[in-house]
Design a protein around this motif. Structure first.
Motif, PDB file in Angstrom:
ATOM      1  N   TYR A   6     -74.148 -72.820 -14.582  1.00  0.00           N
ATOM      2  CA  TYR A   6     -72.835 -72.221 -14.829  1.00  0.00           C
ATOM      3  C   TYR A   6     -72.970 -70.833 -15.474  1.00  0.00           C
ATOM      4  CZ  TYR A   6     -70.141 -76.352 -13.515  1.00  0.00           C
ATOM      5  OH  TYR A   6     -69.558 -77.377 -12.808  1.00  0.00           O
ATOM      6  N   GLN A   7     -73.928 -70.701 -16.372  1.00  0.00           N
ATOM      7  CA  GLN A   7     -74.153 -69.398 -17.012  1.00  0.00           C
ATOM      8  C   GLN A   7     -74.484 -68.341 -15.961  1.00  0.00           C
ATOM      9  OE1 GLN A   7     -77.246 -69.506 -20.007  1.00  0.00           O
ATOM     10  NE2 GLN A   7     -77.528 -67.292 -19.955  1.00  0.00           N
ATOM     11  N   LYS A   8     -75.372 -68.676 -15.052  1.00  0.00           N
ATOM     12  CA  LYS A   8     -75.760 -67.735 -13.999  1.00  0.00           C
ATOM     13  C   LYS A   8     -74.594 -67.430 -13.065  1.00  0.00           C
ATOM     14  CE  LYS A   8     -80.703 -68.904 -13.664  1.00  0.00           C
ATOM     15  NZ  LYS A   8     -81.208 -67.504 -13.564  1.00  0.00           N
ATOM     16  N   MET A   9     -73.866 -68.467 -12.650  1.00  0.00           N
ATOM     17  CA  MET A   9     -72.794 -68.271 -11.683  1.00  0.00           C
ATOM     18  C   MET A   9     -71.663 -67.427 -12.258  1.00  0.00           C
ATOM     19  SD  MET A   9     -70.651 -71.081  -9.436  1.00  0.00           S
ATOM     20  CE  MET A   9     -69.739 -71.752 -10.839  1.00  0.00           C
ATOM     21  N   PHE A  10     -71.262 -67.712 -13.499  1.00  0.00           N
ATOM     22  CA  PHE A  10     -70.142 -66.968 -14.078  1.00  0.00           C
ATOM     23  C   PHE A  10     -70.535 -65.541 -14.435  1.00  0.00           C
ATOM     24  CE2 PHE A  10     -68.429 -71.303 -15.411  1.00  0.00           C
ATOM     25  CZ  PHE A  10     -67.577 -71.360 -14.309  1.00  0.00           C
ATOM     26  N   ALA A  11     -71.816 -65.324 -14.723  1.00  0.00           N
ATOM     27  CA  ALA A  11     -72.270 -63.958 -14.969  1.00  0.00           C
ATOM     28  C   ALA A  11     -72.151 -63.122 -13.696  1.00  0.00           C
ATOM     29  CB  ALA A  11     -73.714 -63.962 -15.472  1.00  0.00           C
ATOM     30  N   ALA A  12     -72.451 -63.739 -12.561  1.00  0.00           N
ATOM     31  CA  ALA A  12     -72.378 -63.017 -11.277  1.00  0.00           C
ATOM     32  C   ALA A  12     -70.972 -63.019 -10.693  1.00  0.00           C
ATOM     33  CB  ALA A  12     -73.354 -63.643 -10.289  1.00  0.00           C
ATOM     34  N   HIS A  13     -70.185 -64.085 -10.982  1.00  0.00           N
ATOM     35  CA  HIS A  13     -68.839 -64.225 -10.402  1.00  0.00           C
ATOM     36  C   HIS A  13     -67.831 -64.600 -11.498  1.00  0.00           C
ATOM     37  CE1 HIS A  13     -70.123 -64.011  -6.163  1.00  0.00           C
ATOM     38  NE2 HIS A  13     -71.215 -64.627  -6.587  1.00  0.00           N
ATOM     39  N   PRO A  14     -67.544 -63.680 -12.415  1.00  0.00           N
ATOM     40  CA  PRO A  14     -66.599 -63.993 -13.489  1.00  0.00           C
ATOM     41  C   PRO A  14     -65.199 -64.302 -12.976  1.00  0.00           C
ATOM     42  CG  PRO A  14     -67.097 -61.639 -13.434  1.00  0.00           C
ATOM     43  CD  PRO A  14     -68.069 -62.310 -12.516  1.00  0.00           C
ATOM     44  N   GLU A  15     -64.909 -63.887 -11.746  1.00  0.00           N
ATOM     45  CA  GLU A  15     -63.582 -64.155 -11.184  1.00  0.00           C
ATOM     46  C   GLU A  15     -63.321 -65.644 -11.007  1.00  0.00           C
ATOM     47  OE1 GLU A  15     -66.339 -63.954  -7.620  1.00  0.00           O
ATOM     48  OE2 GLU A  15     -66.098 -62.872  -9.513  1.00  0.00           O
ATOM     49  N   LEU A  16     -64.369 -66.455 -10.973  1.00  0.00           N
ATOM     50  CA  LEU A  16     -64.184 -67.895 -10.802  1.00  0.00           C
ATOM     51  C   LEU A  16     -63.580 -68.555 -12.042  1.00  0.00           C
ATOM     52  CD1 LEU A  16     -67.455 -68.859  -8.880  1.00  0.00           C
ATOM     53  CD2 LEU A  16     -65.146 -68.610  -7.956  1.00  0.00           C
ATOM     54  N   LEU A  17     -63.640 -67.869 -13.184  1.00  0.00           N
ATOM     55  CA  LEU A  17     -62.995 -68.388 -14.387  1.00  0.00           C
ATOM     56  C   LEU A  17     -61.517 -68.026 -14.438  1.00  0.00           C
ATOM     57  CD1 LEU A  17     -65.645 -67.836 -17.207  1.00  0.00           C
ATOM     58  CD2 LEU A  17     -64.640 -70.015 -16.499  1.00  0.00           C
ATOM     59  N   ASN A  18     -61.082 -67.196 -13.496  1.00  0.00           N
ATOM     60  CA  ASN A  18     -59.690 -66.746 -13.474  1.00  0.00           C
ATOM     61  C   ASN A  18     -58.898 -67.576 -12.470  1.00  0.00           C
ATOM     62  OD1 ASN A  18     -57.457 -65.125 -14.166  1.00  0.00           O
ATOM     63  ND2 ASN A  18     -57.847 -63.762 -12.441  1.00  0.00           N
ATOM     64  N   GLY A  19     -58.469 -68.764 -12.910  1.00  0.00           N
ATOM     65  CA  GLY A  19     -57.609 -69.579 -12.077  1.00  0.00           C
ATOM     66  C   GLY A  19     -58.299 -70.687 -11.300  1.00  0.00           C
ATOM     67  N   THR A  20     -59.627 -70.759 -11.356  1.00  0.00           N
ATOM     68  CA  THR A  20     -60.341 -71.815 -10.620  1.00  0.00           C
ATOM     69  C   THR A  20     -61.005 -72.787 -11.588  1.00  0.00           C
ATOM     70  OG1 THR A  20     -60.733 -70.319  -8.749  1.00  0.00           O
ATOM     71  CG2 THR A  20     -62.085 -72.300  -8.861  1.00  0.00           C
ATOM     72  N   PHE A  21     -62.013 -72.336 -12.313  1.00  0.00           N
ATOM     73  CA  PHE A  21     -62.692 -73.210 -13.273  1.00  0.00           C
ATOM     74  C   PHE A  21     -61.974 -73.175 -14.619  1.00  0.00           C
ATOM     75  CE2 PHE A  21     -66.018 -72.667 -10.164  1.00  0.00           C
ATOM     76  CZ  PHE A  21     -66.705 -73.870 -10.188  1.00  0.00           C
ATOM     77  N   SER A  22     -61.946 -74.313 -15.282  1.00  0.00           N
ATOM     78  CA  SER A  22     -61.326 -74.410 -16.604  1.00  0.00           C
ATOM     79  C   SER A  22     -62.272 -73.870 -17.662  1.00  0.00           C
ATOM     80  CB  SER A  22     -60.977 -75.866 -16.926  1.00  0.00           C
ATOM     81  OG  SER A  22     -60.701 -76.029 -18.301  1.00  0.00           O
ATOM     82  N   ARG A  23     -61.822 -72.862 -18.389  1.00  0.00           N
ATOM     83  CA  ARG A  23     -62.638 -72.309 -19.471  1.00  0.00           C
ATOM     84  C   ARG A  23     -62.826 -73.347 -20.577  1.00  0.00           C
ATOM     85  NH1 ARG A  23     -60.822 -66.527 -21.598  1.00  0.00           N
ATOM     86  NH2 ARG A  23     -58.898 -67.675 -22.031  1.00  0.00           N
ATOM     87  N   ALA A  24     -61.811 -74.153 -20.831  1.00  0.00           N
ATOM     88  CA  ALA A  24     -61.916 -75.177 -21.870  1.00  0.00           C
ATOM     89  C   ALA A  24     -62.975 -76.217 -21.518  1.00  0.00           C
ATOM     90  CB  ALA A  24     -60.569 -75.853 -22.080  1.00  0.00           C
ATOM     91  N   ASN A  25     -63.009 -76.643 -20.259  1.00  0.00           N
ATOM     92  CA  ASN A  25     -63.995 -77.638 -19.849  1.00  0.00           C
ATOM     93  C   ASN A  25     -65.408 -77.081 -19.857  1.00  0.00           C
ATOM     94  OD1 ASN A  25     -62.031 -79.602 -19.499  1.00  0.00           O
ATOM     95  ND2 ASN A  25     -61.773 -79.182 -17.315  1.00  0.00           N
ATOM     96  N   GLN A  26     -65.542 -75.763 -19.681  1.00  0.00           N
ATOM     97  CA  GLN A  26     -66.851 -75.144 -19.831  1.00  0.00           C
ATOM     98  C   GLN A  26     -67.270 -75.144 -21.290  1.00  0.00           C
ATOM     99  OE1 GLN A  26     -68.991 -74.183 -17.446  1.00  0.00           O
ATOM    100  NE2 GLN A  26     -67.493 -75.016 -15.999  1.00  0.00           N
ATOM    101  N   ALA A  27     -66.321 -74.842 -22.170  1.00  0.00           N
ATOM    102  CA  ALA A  27     -66.635 -74.747 -23.596  1.00  0.00           C
ATOM    103  C   ALA A  27     -67.018 -76.098 -24.184  1.00  0.00           C
ATOM    104  CB  ALA A  27     -65.454 -74.152 -24.352  1.00  0.00           C
ATOM    105  N   ASN A  28     -66.313 -77.168 -23.773  1.00  0.00           N
ATOM    106  CA  ASN A  28     -66.608 -78.477 -24.373  1.00  0.00           C
ATOM    107  C   ASN A  28     -67.668 -79.268 -23.614  1.00  0.00           C
ATOM    108  OD1 ASN A  28     -65.300 -79.741 -22.151  1.00  0.00           O
ATOM    109  ND2 ASN A  28     -63.330 -79.777 -23.230  1.00  0.00           N
ATOM    110  N   GLY A  29     -68.133 -78.732 -22.504  1.00  0.00           N
ATOM    111  CA  GLY A  29     -69.247 -79.351 -21.788  1.00  0.00           C
ATOM    112  C   GLY A  29     -68.878 -80.418 -20.796  1.00  0.00           C
TER     113      GLY A  29
END
Length: 406
Positions: free
Chosen positions: A29-52
């Motif tokens: 996830y670290q690698k993917m979001f670094a390359a594609h931060p747009e996926l955190l905008n409306g697709t992946f839940s930032r909260a679910n990333q933070a809590n694991g």
């Protein structure tokens, strides 16, 4: 099915990959979001990333899928795939995004496992990944094709906003444009996508808590999550008249078409799918035998209590049992005022225990609530003779049932 070449490699390396998947997925996830931060905008839940929880869910799904391929070589884990596909389509996941996931997942595997990832190992796990991805894409294409429109997000206007308990709120939406709407099914959910405090779009899934089959309105009931990103905006900022983006309805834990007995066992805000099912049964004049079971802290915290009590009274074959951690003898009186009679309302103090009640034979069981609650009640149902194949469950957020089983 796995190829003859890949099978022995997966058998040999599954213990290693399984033991490291908890470290591989955060790196992925670290690698993917670094390359594609747009996926955190409306697709992946930032909260679910933070809590694991998203990482745990992915790890569990991969391990479960690989294990199934080894133990059941001629089939795919249809139930697992269906649950993932419904969640994916509610977020608008597209086929091209599977290539993105593949790239960064396998970079993470190679980085974490190092020299253990030979060409042979990489090829075998690539085969596993694309077997899973291709199966999901096929299901997701079918789900998209069933919709009454080709849009992912549609504008719906808030026409009612009513407290369902001190910590929950019921929202009623009507279409804000002329996009054809897909009727839902009792038990299904929609995704709600809104901008949060920093302007980032975030999506969450909420069960249709009433009138699921309507194309003229959507009804959801949400719980305030102190410290959350979406529910505080929903409860404190969204007002009647505002327009919000909703997805089409999705979800594979739905009311079946049969006429056999039903057991609806819920806890807390997990009552929403049961409330939706009860409303549908009452609206259609169903004669099915229904046992609705709910656990909550107190009468005051029980969201949708009036709706559920009233609908149970409207269904000839229905009865309701409630477990409250805080004893409140006045609950029987509430049942009487809701529907004109309290004979079909049983009250208990403490936590739900199926050993305390008689269960209808040959019943289909639907569970929704915190994961420990569902695991406990599922075990109790099996102990009382209900086959595991007749027990269905719905999870809010990433499905950690799989993760906890591997």
């Amino acid at each position: 099915m796995l190829s003859d070449t890949a099978r022995p490699v997966i058998e040999a390396t599954l213990p290693l990959v399984g033991s490291r998947i908890g470290e591989i997925t955060p790196l992925f996830y670290q690698k993917m979001f670094a390359a594609h931060p747009e996926l955190l905008n409306g697709t992946f839940s930032r909260a679910n990333q933070a809590n694991g929880t998203q990482r745990q869910a992915l790890a569990g799904a991969i391990a479960a899928f690989a294990s199934h391929l080894l133990n059941n070589p001629d089939t795919l884990p249809e139930a697992v795939l269906s649950r993932i596909a419904h969640k994916h389509t509610s977020l608008g996941i597209t086929e091209d995004q599977y290539q993105i996931v593949y790239k960064y997942l396998f970079e993470a595997i190679a980085e974490d496992l190092g020299e253990a990832v030979t060409d042979e190992v990489a090829a075998a796990w690539t085969e596993v990944y694309w077997l899973m991805a291709d199966a999901l894409v096929k299901i997701e294409k079918g789900l998209y094709a069933q919709q009454a429109n080709t849009k992912m997000w549609m504008p719906w206007r808030v026409v009612e906003k009513v407290p369902a308990s001190p910590t929950t709120m019921t929202f009623v939406f009507e279409p804000a444009d002329d996009t054809p709407a897909t009727p839902g099914q009792p038990g299904q959910f929609v995704s709600v996508r809104i901008p949060v405090a920093d302007g980032l779009l975030q999506a969450r899934q909420y069960t249709l808590s009433a009138d699921a089959e309507s194309t003229e309105r959507r009804v959801i009931t949400t719980k305030f999550n102190d410290g959350g990103e979406v529910s505080p905006v929903m409860h404190e900022k969204i007002q009647v008249g505002d327009v919000v983006e909703l997805s089409n309805p999705y979800g594979d834990v739905t009311l079946d078409d049969g006429d056999g007995p039903l057991i609806l066992a819920t806890a807390g805000i997990g009552c929403t799918p049961a409330a939706s099912i009860l409303r549908a049964l009452a609206t259609h004049g169903s004669g099915r035998e229904v046992l609705a079971l709910h656990a909550d802290r107190s009468l005051d915290t029980w969201a949708l209590s009036d709706q559920m009590l009233q609908d149970v009274e409207r269904i000839d074959g229905a009865r309701l049992a409630v477990w409250l951690e805080q004893a409140q003898p006045e609950l029987t009186a509430v049942g009487a005022t809701a529907g004109g009679g309290s004979a079909r309302l049983d009250t208990h103090e403490g936590f739900m225990n199926l050993a305390e009640i008689d269960l209808p034979e040959d019943a289909s069981v639907y569970l929704c609530g915190p994961l420990p609650f569902m695991q406990k009640v599922r075990s109790q149902a099996i102990a009382k003779g209900i086959p595991a194949t007749k027990i269905h469950y719905e999870v809010f957020g990433p499905d950690l049932w799989l993760a906890s089983a591997n």
